[in-house]
Motif scaffolding. Structure first.
Motif, PDB file in Angstrom:
ATOM      1  N   ILE A 567       0.837  -1.208   0.000  1.00  0.00           N
ATOM      2  CA  ILE A 567       0.000   0.000   0.000  1.00  0.00           C
ATOM      3  C   ILE A 567       0.869   1.254   0.000  1.00  0.00           C
ATOM      4  O   ILE A 567       0.619   2.220  -0.732  1.00  0.00           O
ATOM      5  N   THR A 568       1.907   1.242   0.815  1.00  0.00           N
ATOM      6  CA  THR A 568       2.806   2.405   0.880  1.00  0.00           C
ATOM      7  C   THR A 568       3.497   2.636  -0.453  1.00  0.00           C
ATOM      8  O   THR A 568       3.637   3.784  -0.923  1.00  0.00           O
ATOM      9  N   SER A 569       3.932   1.544  -1.092  1.00  0.00           N
ATOM     10  CA  SER A 569       4.622   1.682  -2.380  1.00  0.00           C
ATOM     11  C   SER A 569       3.687   2.259  -3.436  1.00  0.00           C
ATOM     12  O   SER A 569       4.070   3.158  -4.216  1.00  0.00           O
ATOM     13  N   ILE A 601      -0.768  10.376 -18.121  1.00  0.00           N
ATOM     14  CA  ILE A 601       0.667  10.699 -18.033  1.00  0.00           C
ATOM     15  C   ILE A 601       1.185  10.484 -16.609  1.00  0.00           C
ATOM     16  O   ILE A 601       2.265   9.929 -16.397  1.00  0.00           O
ATOM     17  N   ILE A 602       0.419  10.927 -15.610  1.00  0.00           N
ATOM     18  CA  ILE A 602       0.834  10.744 -14.207  1.00  0.00           C
ATOM     19  C   ILE A 602       0.995   9.264 -13.892  1.00  0.00           C
ATOM     20  O   ILE A 602       2.010   8.819 -13.340  1.00  0.00           O
ATOM     21  N   PHE A 603      -0.023   8.458 -14.261  1.00  0.00           N
ATOM     22  CA  PHE A 603       0.018   7.026 -13.959  1.00  0.00           C
ATOM     23  C   PHE A 603       1.145   6.328 -14.725  1.00  0.00           C
ATOM     24  O   PHE A 603       1.906   5.536 -14.174  1.00  0.00           O
ATOM     25  N   TYR A 604       1.249   6.659 -16.023  1.00  0.00           N
ATOM     26  CA  TYR A 604       2.258   6.013 -16.858  1.00  0.00           C
ATOM     27  C   TYR A 604       3.672   6.389 -16.416  1.00  0.00           C
ATOM     28  O   TYR A 604       4.571   5.535 -16.331  1.00  0.00           O
ATOM     29  N   PHE A 605       3.896   7.672 -16.140  1.00  0.00           N
ATOM     30  CA  PHE A 605       5.240   8.118 -15.765  1.00  0.00           C
ATOM     31  C   PHE A 605       5.699   7.436 -14.470  1.00  0.00           C
ATOM     32  O   PHE A 605       6.837   6.988 -14.364  1.00  0.00           O
ATOM     33  N   ALA A 606       4.791   7.357 -13.481  1.00  0.00           N
ATOM     34  CA  ALA A 606       5.180   6.769 -12.193  1.00  0.00           C
ATOM     35  C   ALA A 606       5.554   5.300 -12.354  1.00  0.00           C
ATOM     36  O   ALA A 606       6.590   4.841 -11.844  1.00  0.00           O
ATOM     37  N   PHE A 607       4.749   4.535 -13.095  1.00  0.00           N
ATOM     38  CA  PHE A 607       5.004   3.106 -13.190  1.00  0.00           C
ATOM     39  C   PHE A 607       6.119   2.770 -14.184  1.00  0.00           C
ATOM     40  O   PHE A 607       6.735   1.710 -14.089  1.00  0.00           O
ATOM     41  N   SER A 608       6.372   3.666 -15.130  1.00  0.00           N
ATOM     42  CA  SER A 608       7.483   3.416 -16.055  1.00  0.00           C
ATOM     43  C   SER A 608       8.834   3.492 -15.360  1.00  0.00           C
ATOM     44  O   SER A 608       9.823   2.933 -15.836  1.00  0.00           O
ATOM     45  N   THR A 609       8.885   4.170 -14.202  1.00  0.00           N
ATOM     46  CA  THR A 609      10.153   4.226 -13.463  1.00  0.00           C
ATOM     47  C   THR A 609      10.532   2.881 -12.867  1.00  0.00           C
ATOM     48  O   THR A 609      11.688   2.674 -12.480  1.00  0.00           O
ATOM     49  N   PHE A 632      16.065   5.826  -7.045  1.00  0.00           N
ATOM     50  CA  PHE A 632      16.934   5.133  -6.080  1.00  0.00           C
ATOM     51  C   PHE A 632      16.111   4.229  -5.157  1.00  0.00           C
ATOM     52  O   PHE A 632      16.469   3.080  -4.878  1.00  0.00           O
ATOM     53  N   VAL A 633      14.959   4.760  -4.700  1.00  0.00           N
ATOM     54  CA  VAL A 633      14.079   3.959  -3.848  1.00  0.00           C
ATOM     55  C   VAL A 633      13.543   2.755  -4.617  1.00  0.00           C
ATOM     56  O   VAL A 633      13.479   1.628  -4.110  1.00  0.00           O
ATOM     57  N   LEU A 635      14.967   1.224  -7.065  1.00  0.00           N
ATOM     58  CA  LEU A 635      16.057   0.257  -7.254  1.00  0.00           C
ATOM     59  C   LEU A 635      16.177  -0.674  -6.049  1.00  0.00           C
ATOM     60  O   LEU A 635      16.293  -1.901  -6.199  1.00  0.00           O
ATOM     61  N   ILE A 636      16.142  -0.089  -4.873  1.00  0.00           N
ATOM     62  CA  ILE A 636      16.235  -0.904  -3.654  1.00  0.00           C
ATOM     63  C   ILE A 636      15.014  -1.794  -3.523  1.00  0.00           C
ATOM     64  O   ILE A 636      15.111  -2.985  -3.197  1.00  0.00           O
ATOM     65  N   LEU A 637      13.852  -1.247  -3.776  1.00  0.00           N
ATOM     66  CA  LEU A 637      12.612  -1.994  -3.617  1.00  0.00           C
ATOM     67  C   LEU A 637      12.549  -3.177  -4.586  1.00  0.00           C
ATOM     68  O   LEU A 637      12.212  -4.305  -4.204  1.00  0.00           O
ATOM     69  N   THR A 638      12.883  -2.965  -5.835  1.00  0.00           N
ATOM     70  CA  THR A 638      12.823  -4.041  -6.827  1.00  0.00           C
ATOM     71  C   THR A 638      13.879  -5.104  -6.565  1.00  0.00           C
ATOM     72  O   THR A 638      13.631  -6.298  -6.788  1.00  0.00           O
ATOM     73  N   SER A 639      15.059  -4.701  -6.088  1.00  0.00           N
ATOM     74  CA  SER A 639      16.114  -5.678  -5.790  1.00  0.00           C
ATOM     75  C   SER A 639      15.680  -6.599  -4.655  1.00  0.00           C
ATOM     76  O   SER A 639      15.852  -7.828  -4.726  1.00  0.00           O
ATOM     77  N   SER A 640      15.115  -6.015  -3.603  1.00  0.00           N
ATOM     78  CA  SER A 640      14.660  -6.825  -2.475  1.00  0.00           C
ATOM     79  C   SER A 640      13.512  -7.736  -2.887  1.00  0.00           C
ATOM     80  O   SER A 640      13.458  -8.910  -2.505  1.00  0.00           O
ATOM     81  N   TYR A 641      12.606  -7.202  -3.703  1.00  0.00           N
ATOM     82  CA  TYR A 641      11.453  -8.000  -4.147  1.00  0.00           C
ATOM     83  C   TYR A 641      11.908  -9.182  -5.003  1.00  0.00           C
ATOM     84  O   TYR A 641      11.450 -10.315  -4.837  1.00  0.00           O
ATOM     85  N   THR A 642      12.848  -8.941  -5.881  1.00  0.00           N
ATOM     86  CA  THR A 642      13.329 -10.000  -6.765  1.00  0.00           C
ATOM     87  C   THR A 642      14.025 -11.105  -5.979  1.00  0.00           C
ATOM     88  O   THR A 642      13.816 -12.304  -6.231  1.00  0.00           O
ATOM     89  N   ALA A 643      14.854 -10.709  -4.996  1.00  0.00           N
ATOM     90  CA  ALA A 643      15.575 -11.709  -4.203  1.00  0.00           C
ATOM     91  C   ALA A 643      14.611 -12.555  -3.381  1.00  0.00           C
ATOM     92  O   ALA A 643      14.753 -13.786  -3.299  1.00  0.00           O
ATOM     93  N   SER A 644      13.635 -11.924  -2.759  1.00  0.00           N
ATOM     94  CA  SER A 644      12.677 -12.666  -1.935  1.00  0.00           C
ATOM     95  C   SER A 644      11.830 -13.609  -2.783  1.00  0.00           C
ATOM     96  O   SER A 644      11.595 -14.761  -2.421  1.00  0.00           O
TER      97      SER A 644
END
Length: 757
Positions: A567-569, A601-609, A632-633, A635-644
């Motif tokens: 939810i926070t993400s 544009i708002i929705f697409y730009f945020a999720f394209s990151t 940067f946030v 990057l950390i979030l996706t790395s942790s998600y992928t490892a788990s």
């Protein structure tokens, strides 16, 4: 010098007067004291029923007579008040308290025993009264503990180093310590163990002798020591008990070929005062003492002392030369007289003033340079002597800096002069021998089923012989093979292994010589038998079942993150897109259009990151900063998600069914232990009820009970020592794990019989 006797009773008074009144010349000098001389009261607490006590009082009297003869114009003089302790600790304490409270003495000399000295030392601390003692105390009585206690005889704190150096010089790797059961006697043990850490030498046994031991008691000890294969003995006791002990050793023929006797300085300092009958029982003994150079002054003192003591004690014939203790008694009295003469004692703090004066007093006394450091008499050189013939012969010297050397010349040569050992042997004994009984050692091994990796007893049906194998047996066999001498032993199986205490009782009752097996060292067992150092891991742990968790749900991709984090993400996704839109839509055409286009544009730009694929050109540096932080946030979030997620998809998760002892206690679970072990006692100490404890004997029973669980008649955890649990895990390597803290226990050790009186 004024001398008062406070001993009640006419006989005691007569005896004391005979023992301490100065000679005619001394009395004459005392009568000529300056009329204005101030008396400083000093108490003396000695055992006047003993010869050494009377001799010490004679030396104290002579020292004061000699000092005031040399300082005839002294304005302050020592006035002695004597008390007889009769060798009793309580009497000594009462005498000291009476001298301090009622007679207002400003210092106390004595007593001569460690037990009496410790009592009076603490009394001096509370009353701020200096106590000058010659008692052989240990180094534990430090100035911080008893600041008003001055030890005017060496405490021999370095003799442990000297003993270790002698053992190492002759390559004796094992020795037995025989000491008197007193604070002085027991004090050497930690010092000696610490000193031997630098050498490959060990104390294999310690025997404490009561100070009042009878001859029958000493006989029992001596003959028990004779049964040992070790022939090197360290004797740490005072002269009276030491002489009696050597007498019984001589009767037992232990002052003969092959034996080594090393006596410490408390004994060696009195060698010169022994009569010929005692010396005959000590032939070949090596001992040491603080080095005191023989001078004309000492020779003159010796002649005068013998004459004076003979006159005061007409019933004694053949007065021996004064021991080192008597020389220190003389110097002690001299130091006190010098301190009183040189310093005016303050009326407000007389104790502190006199204490400081004595500590600052330095002179050349009979026993050498008198200098106190931290309340202790300093000794730098020890003399190594060999008792042979009618007395003691110097064979070397030792200092902490230079070690052992033959003489005190500038080019001192390392080593010792020729020593004649017991039996008049010129060659140093090897220090060991086979057991005097001549029969092989009976080594008990437990015959049991289960944990055969440690101890296993089997029988050869062809010749009906016993075959003993296992880790414990291999360690013991290797140990015996590496001994510098051959020891015959045989394994004797013992079938009653319901409790190992029954096996140890065989050794305790001397029906067997040793026990080899998985025997745990504990305090109660050490009171019966002697253990070696532990040779296995030390600790008690628990083992539990692992529960297997695996998830193949279609929603598994949601499990790496918690609901709150999801939810926070998502909230920050929309927030970041909205912030960038607010900053850019006024200045950047790409962020303009219809409301639905701008929302897209708002929705697409945020999720394209998430995959760093955003193509919109940013015009504002502020929006660029927001995007940099967000990327940067991400990057950390996706790395942790992928490892788990990878871990969830490729590995099964294992979790212990129980994680702590508290869980077991709180839920009333059943736990298991090994039958016949000490683990049951420790579990009861942890708080487990007896009805919740179940005993097992094999690793198979462990596994079956754990799989059943507490609900089905099994257990939730097995408690045992680490060696057993490692054997279990080596066979059942899947589905079980060790959890919780490790409770330290004694570990496995070999045990043998010990002497007991």
């Amino acid at each position: 010098m004024v001398l008062r006797s406070m001993i009640p009773g006419g006989l005691a008074l007569l005896h004391l007067l005979l023992g301490v009144l100065p000679s005619a010349s001394a009395s004459a000098s005392a009568s000529e004291l300056p009329p204005a001389a101030a008396a400083v009261r000093v108490g003396v607490v000695l055992d006047l029923t003993s010869e050494v006590g009377r001799k010490s009082l004679t030396c104290i009297s002579m020292a004061l007579d000699d000092f005031y003869s040399a300082h005839a114009n002294s304005r302050r003089r020592v006035d002695l008040l004597v008390r007889d302790s009769r060798g009793d600790v309580v009497a000594a304490a009462r005498a000291a308290e009476d001298l301090i409270r009622n007679n207002r003495v400003q210092a106390i000399i004595g007593p001569l025993t460690s037990a009496e000295a410790e009592f009076i030392a603490y009394l001096g601390k509370h009353t701020l009264t200096p106590v000058l003692s010659l008692a052989p105390i240990s180094a534990a009585l430090t100035p911080s503990v008893a600041p008003f206690f001055l030890h005017t005889a060496p405490i021999y704190s370095s003799q442990a180093e000297l003993t270790a150096a002698i053992l190492d010089k002759f390559r004796w790797r094992k020795a037995i310590l025989v000491y008197e059961d007193s604070p002085y006697g027991a004090g050497i043990l930690p010092e000696l163990v610490y000193a031997l850490q630098g050498y490959n030498t060990f104390i294999t046994d310690c025997v404490a002798l009561p100070i009042d031991a009878t001859e029958n008691y000493l006989d029992t000890v001596v003959y028990s020591l004779k049964e040992n294969s070790t022939r090197v003995f360290i004797v740490h006791m005072l002269p009276h008990l030491g002489a009696r002990f050597f007498r019984q050793a001589s009767v037992a023929d232990m002052m003969s070929d092959g034996y080594v006797w090393i006596a410490t300085a408390g004994f060696g300092s009195a060698v010169d005062s022994f009569g010929p009958d005692r010396i005959d029982d000590m032939q070949g003994v090596v001992t040491f003492r603080p080095y005191v150079q023989s001078t004309d002054r000492i020779m003159n003192f010796t002649v005068r002392f013998k004459e004076k003591f003979q006159m005061e004690n007409p019933g004694i014939r053949g007065v021996p030369s004064p021991s080192l203790l008597l020389l220190w008694a003389y110097d002690t009295a001299w130091s006190l007289a010098a301190a009183v003469n040189r310093n005016r004692v303050s009326r407000s703090t007389p104790g502190r003033t006199l204490l400081g004066a004595v500590l600052d007093t330095t002179f050349d006394g009979l026993a050498g340079r008198f200098r106190l450091r931290n309340g202790l008499l300093q000794v730098s050189t020890y003399e190594v002597v060999n008792i042979i013939g009618k007395g003691a012969r110097t064979v070397g010297f030792w200092t902490p800096e230079s070690g052992i050397f033959k003489n005190l010349k500038a080019n001192n040569e390392k080593g010792l002069k020729q020593i004649l050992w017991p039996g008049d042997l010129a060659t140093a004994p090897r220090g060991w021998d086979v057991s005097s009984t001549g029969s092989p050692l009976r080594v008990i091994v437990p015959s049991r089923h289960g944990f055969d990796q440690l101890v296993k007893v089997s029988y050869n049906p062809t010749n009906i012989s016993v075959i003993v194998t296992g880790y414990c047996i291999d360690v013991f066999d290797a140990l015996m093979k590496n001994l510098p001498y051959l020891v015959a032993y045989q394994y004797v199986p013992f079938n009653d292994t319901s409790t190992y205490d029954s096996i140890l009782n065989l050794v305790y009752e001397k029906e067997a010589d040793a026990v080899v097996g998985d025997t745990t060292i504990s305090t109660d067992r050490m009171n019966k038998v002697a253990f070696t150092m532990p040779y296995t891991d030390i600790g008690l742990s628990m083992i539990v079942v692992l529960k297997k968790y695996s998830s193949r749900s279609m929603w598994i991709f949601l499990q790496p993150l918690t609901h709150t984090l999801w939810i926070t993400s998502l909230a920050f996704f929309f927030l970041t897109g909205f912030v960038v839109w607010v900053i850019e839509h006024r200045i950047n055409p790409e962020f303009r259009g219809t409301p639905w286009q701008q929302f897209g544009i708002i929705f697409y730009f945020a999720f394209s990151t998430l995959v760093f694929s955003h193509k919109e050109k940013l015009e504002s540096n502020l929006s660029r900063l927001v995007v940099i932080v967000w990327v940067f946030v991400v990057l950390i979030l996706t790395s942790s998600y992928t490892a788990s997620l990878t871990s969830m998809l490729t590995f099964q998760q294992f979790q212990p069914t129980v994680t702590s002892v508290q869980d077991l206690l709180r839920n009333g679970h059943f736990v298991g232990y090994q039958r016949g072990s000490t683990v049951k006692y420790w579990l009861e100490e942890m708080g487990f009820h007896k009805k919740n404890l179940l005993g097992y004997g094999t690793v198979e029973e462990y596994a079956e009970a754990l799989q059943m669980g507490s609900e089905n008649g099994g257990v939730s955890a097995i408690f045992d020592e680490n060696p057993y649990l490692k054997i279990f895990l080596s066979k059942y390597c899947e589905g079980y794990t060790m959890v919780g803290p490790t409770y330290r226990l004694g570990g496995f050790g070999f045990c043998r019989k010990r002497w007991r009186g």
